[in-house]
Write a protein that holds these residues in place. Structure first.
Motif, mmCIF file in Angstrom:
data_model
loop_
_atom_site.group_PDB
_atom_site.id
_atom_site.type_symbol
_atom_site.label_atom_id
_atom_site.label_comp_id
_atom_site.label_asym_id
_atom_site.label_seq_id
_atom_site.Cartn_x
_atom_site.Cartn_y
_atom_site.Cartn_z
ATOM 1 N N GLN A 110 0.813 -1.208 0.000
ATOM 2 C CA GLN A 110 0.000 0.000 0.000
ATOM 3 C C GLN A 110 0.856 1.272 0.000
ATOM 4 N N LYS A 112 2.730 4.610 -0.659
ATOM 5 C CA LYS A 112 2.356 5.802 -1.421
ATOM 6 C C LYS A 112 3.377 6.025 -2.540
ATOM 7 N N ARG A 231 4.965 6.333 9.857
ATOM 8 C CA ARG A 231 4.808 7.722 9.402
ATOM 9 C C ARG A 231 5.992 8.149 8.541
ATOM 10 N N TYR A 235 2.843 7.106 5.630
ATOM 11 C CA TYR A 235 1.525 6.739 6.142
ATOM 12 C C TYR A 235 1.098 7.699 7.252
ATOM 13 N N ASP A 236 -0.218 7.775 7.480
ATOM 14 C CA ASP A 236 -0.738 8.532 8.616
ATOM 15 C C ASP A 236 -1.941 7.803 9.198
ATOM 16 N N SER A 238 -5.014 7.995 8.802
ATOM 17 C CA SER A 238 -6.095 7.621 7.890
ATOM 18 C C SER A 238 -5.825 6.294 7.175
ATOM 19 N N ASP A 239 -4.585 5.801 7.249
ATOM 20 C CA ASP A 239 -4.227 4.550 6.571
ATOM 21 C C ASP A 239 -4.345 3.323 7.472
ATOM 22 N N ASP A 242 -6.889 0.444 6.517
ATOM 23 C CA ASP A 242 -6.493 -0.313 5.325
ATOM 24 C C ASP A 242 -5.295 -1.211 5.622
ATOM 25 N N LEU A 243 -4.357 -0.718 6.417
ATOM 26 C CA LEU A 243 -3.207 -1.546 6.772
ATOM 27 C C LEU A 243 -3.647 -2.750 7.606
#
Length: 258
Positions: A110, A112, A231, A235-236, A238-239, A242-243
């Protein structure tokens, strides 16, 4: 290349740690399969795998920092890590790994588009307007969650069965002390180091085995200049869902978590 040496090496370290701290084979979920066709890929920690996993852990503790510092020149360190990789493979190939690897697949898949592990070349454009994609090196995707994983798996008082809790505590303590003793030896021999070498007592490690192991992993990550926390990979908050969704189906390894 230095980055490949670091992240391949830290993956070997996690192979050793996870296989040695995996649920013992006699307590593996599902126990004896109903037929050979239902035999799981991994058996849990066991006396044979333990020999290989501990050997790999000791070799990593000794040679991984040296190999990372001089990946092209320190042949003894490279040879030591090659042997560690083979030993860890013999260990986890039978015992299995658990949460660090189970969580790594979502972290890597996932990623970015803007993140690429330092030292890894960018993917060439595909010709259809795609400028390539991000990349998290496998070893990085594994170790980035390792401190949190071992804080969780090594927390005292979290396993109902007293014998299983003691087994898990002892495993985390042993791994912590192996890493700590090698770290202390490095600090004692490094006369140029201005930082004090922190020497943990075994009693303190036994009080919080998961925390102690997490701290030793973080020491290794800092020494190898490996990013800490998801991070740092882009990632933050909000992820997180999904993780988690990407991790939950990985029963092949997650069910071996102590």
């Amino acid at each position: 290349p230095g980055s490949v040496a670091r992240y391949s090496g830290i993956d070997v370290l996690c192979h050793a740690l996870e296989s040695y701290t995996a649920v013992p084979h006699a307590l593996r979920p599902g126990m004896r399969p109903t037929s050979p066709a239902m035999r799981p890929a991994y058996q849990g920690s066991n006396p044979v795998s333990d020999v290989w996993s501990l050997h790999a852990l000791r070799e990593c503790a000794r040679y991984l920092p040296r190999m990372a510092a001089d990946p092209g020149g320190d042949e003894k360190a490279r040879s030591g890590m090659c042997l560690a990789a083979s030993s860890a493979g013999m260990g986890f190939g039978n015992a299995g790994v658990h949460l660090c690897h189970g969580m790594s697949y979502a972290v890597a898949s996932q990623v970015k588009g803007g993140y690429r592990t330092e030292g890894y070349p960018a993917m060439p454009p595909s010709g259809d307007g795609d400028d390539g994609h991000g990349l998290v090196a496998h070893g990085l995707s594994v170790v980035v969650n390792a401190p949190s994983v071992f804080r969780f798996t090594g927390a005292p008082g979290t396993i109902d069965d007293a014998a299983a809790q003691q087994y898990s505590n002892d495993r985390h303590v042993e791994c912590s002390m192996i890493l700590a003793n090698e770290r202390i030896a490095r600090g004692s021999s490094d006369r140029s180091s201005s930082s004090a070498v922190i020497v943990p007592s075994e009693r303190a490690v036994r009080d919080q085995p998961g925390e102690a192991l997490a701290e030793e992993i973080l020491e290794m990550m800092h020494l190898l200049n490996i990013p800490v926390g998801i991070r740092s990979l882009g990632y933050d908050e909000s992820d997180i869902d999904d993780l988690a969704r990407g991790t939950l189906p990985q029963h092949r390894v997650t069910k071996l978590s102590p």
